[in-house]
Scaffold this motif. Sequence first.
Motif, PDB file in Angstrom:
ATOM      1  N   SER A 142       0.827  -1.208   0.000  1.00  0.00           N
ATOM      2  CA  SER A 142       0.000   0.000   0.000  1.00  0.00           C
ATOM      3  C   SER A 142       0.860   1.255   0.000  1.00  0.00           C
ATOM      4  N   LEU A 143       1.943   1.245   0.781  1.00  0.00           N
ATOM      5  CA  LEU A 143       2.830   2.410   0.825  1.00  0.00           C
ATOM      6  C   LEU A 143       3.509   2.623  -0.521  1.00  0.00           C
ATOM      7  N   VAL A 144       3.939   1.525  -1.150  1.00  0.00           N
ATOM      8  CA  VAL A 144       4.589   1.635  -2.472  1.00  0.00           C
ATOM      9  C   VAL A 144       3.607   2.184  -3.503  1.00  0.00           C
ATOM     10  N   ILE A 145       2.361   1.725  -3.455  1.00  0.00           N
ATOM     11  CA  ILE A 145       1.347   2.212  -4.406  1.00  0.00           C
ATOM     12  C   ILE A 145       1.116   3.711  -4.216  1.00  0.00           C
ATOM     13  N   GLU A 146       0.984   4.149  -2.953  1.00  0.00           N
ATOM     14  CA  GLU A 146       0.790   5.578  -2.693  1.00  0.00           C
ATOM     15  C   GLU A 146       1.992   6.384  -3.193  1.00  0.00           C
ATOM     16  N   GLY A 147       3.190   5.834  -2.995  1.00  0.00           N
ATOM     17  CA  GLY A 147       4.391   6.518  -3.448  1.00  0.00           C
ATOM     18  C   GLY A 147       4.443   6.653  -4.962  1.00  0.00           C
ATOM     19  N   MET A 148       4.048   5.617  -5.689  1.00  0.00           N
ATOM     20  CA  MET A 148       4.067   5.670  -7.149  1.00  0.00           C
ATOM     21  C   MET A 148       2.974   6.591  -7.688  1.00  0.00           C
ATOM     22  N   LYS A 149       1.819   6.626  -7.021  1.00  0.00           N
ATOM     23  CA  LYS A 149       0.745   7.542  -7.440  1.00  0.00           C
ATOM     24  C   LYS A 149       1.205   8.992  -7.326  1.00  0.00           C
ATOM     25  N   ILE A 150       1.876   9.299  -6.237  1.00  0.00           N
ATOM     26  CA  ILE A 150       2.369  10.673  -6.043  1.00  0.00           C
ATOM     27  C   ILE A 150       3.419  11.015  -7.094  1.00  0.00           C
ATOM     28  N   LEU A 151       4.300  10.049  -7.390  1.00  0.00           N
ATOM     29  CA  LEU A 151       5.378  10.292  -8.358  1.00  0.00           C
ATOM     30  C   LEU A 151       4.833  10.702  -9.717  1.00  0.00           C
ATOM     31  N   TYR A 152       3.779  10.034 -10.164  1.00  0.00           N
ATOM     32  CA  TYR A 152       3.267  10.272 -11.515  1.00  0.00           C
ATOM     33  C   TYR A 152       2.080  11.226 -11.575  1.00  0.00           C
ATOM     34  N   GLU A 153       1.498  11.563 -10.424  1.00  0.00           N
ATOM     35  CA  GLU A 153       0.328  12.438 -10.441  1.00  0.00           C
ATOM     36  C   GLU A 153       0.594  13.821  -9.853  1.00  0.00           C
ATOM     37  N   LYS A 154       1.605  13.952  -9.005  1.00  0.00           N
ATOM     38  CA  LYS A 154       1.881  15.227  -8.335  1.00  0.00           C
ATOM     39  C   LYS A 154       3.198  15.812  -8.847  1.00  0.00           C
ATOM     40  N   ASP A 155       3.116  16.583  -9.923  1.00  0.00           N
ATOM     41  CA  ASP A 155       4.326  17.127 -10.548  1.00  0.00           C
ATOM     42  C   ASP A 155       5.033  18.148  -9.667  1.00  0.00           C
ATOM     43  N   PHE A 156       4.323  18.762  -8.729  1.00  0.00           N
ATOM     44  CA  PHE A 156       4.933  19.808  -7.908  1.00  0.00           C
ATOM     45  C   PHE A 156       5.802  19.242  -6.787  1.00  0.00           C
ATOM     46  N   ILE A 157       5.774  17.926  -6.594  1.00  0.00           N
ATOM     47  CA  ILE A 157       6.574  17.295  -5.537  1.00  0.00           C
ATOM     48  C   ILE A 157       7.990  17.035  -6.060  1.00  0.00           C
ATOM     49  N   ASP A 158       8.981  17.475  -5.278  1.00  0.00           N
ATOM     50  CA  ASP A 158      10.391  17.347  -5.679  1.00  0.00           C
ATOM     51  C   ASP A 158      11.058  16.095  -5.138  1.00  0.00           C
ATOM     52  N   GLY A 159      10.457  15.462  -4.133  1.00  0.00           N
ATOM     53  CA  GLY A 159      11.100  14.283  -3.554  1.00  0.00           C
ATOM     54  C   GLY A 159      10.185  13.555  -2.591  1.00  0.00           C
ATOM     55  N   ILE A 160      10.685  12.430  -2.095  1.00  0.00           N
ATOM     56  CA  ILE A 160       9.910  11.597  -1.178  1.00  0.00           C
ATOM     57  C   ILE A 160      10.737  11.337   0.078  1.00  0.00           C
ATOM     58  N   ILE A 161      10.055  11.257   1.230  1.00  0.00           N
ATOM     59  CA  ILE A 161      10.693  10.911   2.500  1.00  0.00           C
ATOM     60  C   ILE A 161      10.012   9.654   3.016  1.00  0.00           C
ATOM     61  N   ILE A 162      10.774   8.596   3.208  1.00  0.00           N
ATOM     62  CA  ILE A 162      10.230   7.313   3.666  1.00  0.00           C
ATOM     63  C   ILE A 162      10.686   7.083   5.102  1.00  0.00           C
ATOM     64  N   VAL A 163       9.728   7.030   6.013  1.00  0.00           N
ATOM     65  CA  VAL A 163      10.047   6.769   7.414  1.00  0.00           C
ATOM     66  C   VAL A 163       9.800   5.286   7.664  1.00  0.00           C
ATOM     67  N   ALA A 164      10.855   4.508   7.531  1.00  0.00           N
ATOM     68  CA  ALA A 164      10.797   3.060   7.713  1.00  0.00           C
ATOM     69  C   ALA A 164      12.207   2.503   7.624  1.00  0.00           C
ATOM     70  N   SER A 165      12.402   1.316   8.153  1.00  0.00           N
ATOM     71  CA  SER A 165      13.704   0.652   8.086  1.00  0.00           C
ATOM     72  C   SER A 165      13.649  -0.599   7.231  1.00  0.00           C
ATOM     73  N   ASP A 166      12.553  -0.786   6.529  1.00  0.00           N
ATOM     74  CA  ASP A 166      12.310  -1.998   5.752  1.00  0.00           C
ATOM     75  C   ASP A 166      12.984  -1.915   4.387  1.00  0.00           C
ATOM     76  N   SER A 167      13.781  -2.917   4.049  1.00  0.00           N
ATOM     77  CA  SER A 167      14.475  -2.943   2.758  1.00  0.00           C
ATOM     78  C   SER A 167      13.526  -3.159   1.585  1.00  0.00           C
ATOM     79  N   ASP A 168      12.260  -3.518   1.867  1.00  0.00           N
ATOM     80  CA  ASP A 168      11.290  -3.707   0.783  1.00  0.00           C
ATOM     81  C   ASP A 168      11.013  -2.408   0.029  1.00  0.00           C
ATOM     82  N   TYR A 169      11.395  -1.268   0.631  1.00  0.00           N
ATOM     83  CA  TYR A 169      11.145   0.021  -0.017  1.00  0.00           C
ATOM     84  C   TYR A 169      12.310   0.459  -0.914  1.00  0.00           C
TER      85      TYR A 169
END
Length: 364
Positions: free
Chosen positions: A73-100
């Motif tokens: 679910s987190l990965v899906i939200e991250g990809m939606k933001i990447l391709y839908e929110k052009d004004f966003i310059d970057g992402i911050i992931i608060v987690a220690s999981d290597s799956d990200y």
Amino acid sequence: MKYALLIDSENAQPRMDGIFQELSMYGDTPIRMLIGDFTKPQVNPWLEVCKKHAITCVQTMNFTNGKNSLDISLVIEGMKILYEKDFIDGIIIVASDSDYTPLAREWRNAGKDVIGIGRKNSTESYRASCNSFIYVENIYGNKEEDKASDSLTPTNKLEGVINSVLNDNNGKVLLSIVVSAIKKAYSDFDVRNYGYQKAIDFFKGEFNHVELVKEDQRTYSLQYVQGVKPEAKEEKKEAPKKNEKATKEEKPKKNNTGKKKPKLEAKTKNTIVSAFKSRKLNEIRLDDFEGIIAKKKINYQKLGFDSFRDLLALVPQLVVENDLVSLKKKPNPTNKPKKSIKEQANEELVTPEVEVISDESIDF
């Protein structure tokens, strides 16, 4: 800089005051999401944190026992933001999981900034996939025994980066540029990992061959201590033979490896420029653009270049400044050189002959 903040509720502690204070140095976070299953009682402490910091709660559930759908679910939200929110310059992931790790790489390949926040036991691949990785132990203090001391980058490796930057800048450079270069080589670099609170104290305490120079109230430069600068190797030039005549034509210049300077085909240049324009960005980080070009199967080493920067130097449409790649600005047409009198005379138009028609020839 505007960032999207995504938090894994099962992979982070319900505390954000220190993290937001840390992130204030990087930019704004207009998008804030906490991904979790709020039907579970262990997630309830996050609700007060979300209210305080205006974080949007995104509900997700495990539809199959033994399967964790939260990561997906987190990965899906991250990809939606990447391709839908052009004004966003970057992402911050608060987690220690290597799956990200794949999510972080996808954002970096798109020319975006990636900041990871997690524990010191996070995998090396996950830390390396981020532009910057911040340890939560440095933010809140490490109350538990540090079990990840082996992951600390040795200072002798950092010294190699420092020397490389100084040598490229005639032995003196701004401290901020040195820190940026180290973070690009080791994304988890933080002076707090070594027991310091400030960068100037870290460089003073750990490296004896360099010294700090205060430029103004808030700016410092780093330079070699007088007398300890590594000597540059000079190429020995053979003396010309007595009977050998000097030729006007110079031999092709060679690089440090003794090979001829590599050339870049026009097709390759066009591919690189097209890749930059397709991102629709004014600037792209040099290391991120290198990853983008690598996907085009263009390897600077196979082409004979010492670095990706050397390859871009042969692309006239692009310019690299402060590790940022941008399109070279076109010259202002008003600044064109004046033409000579002879050129103006050659461009003068011949006045066409005008046929004079008398009134008598006109039939009213």
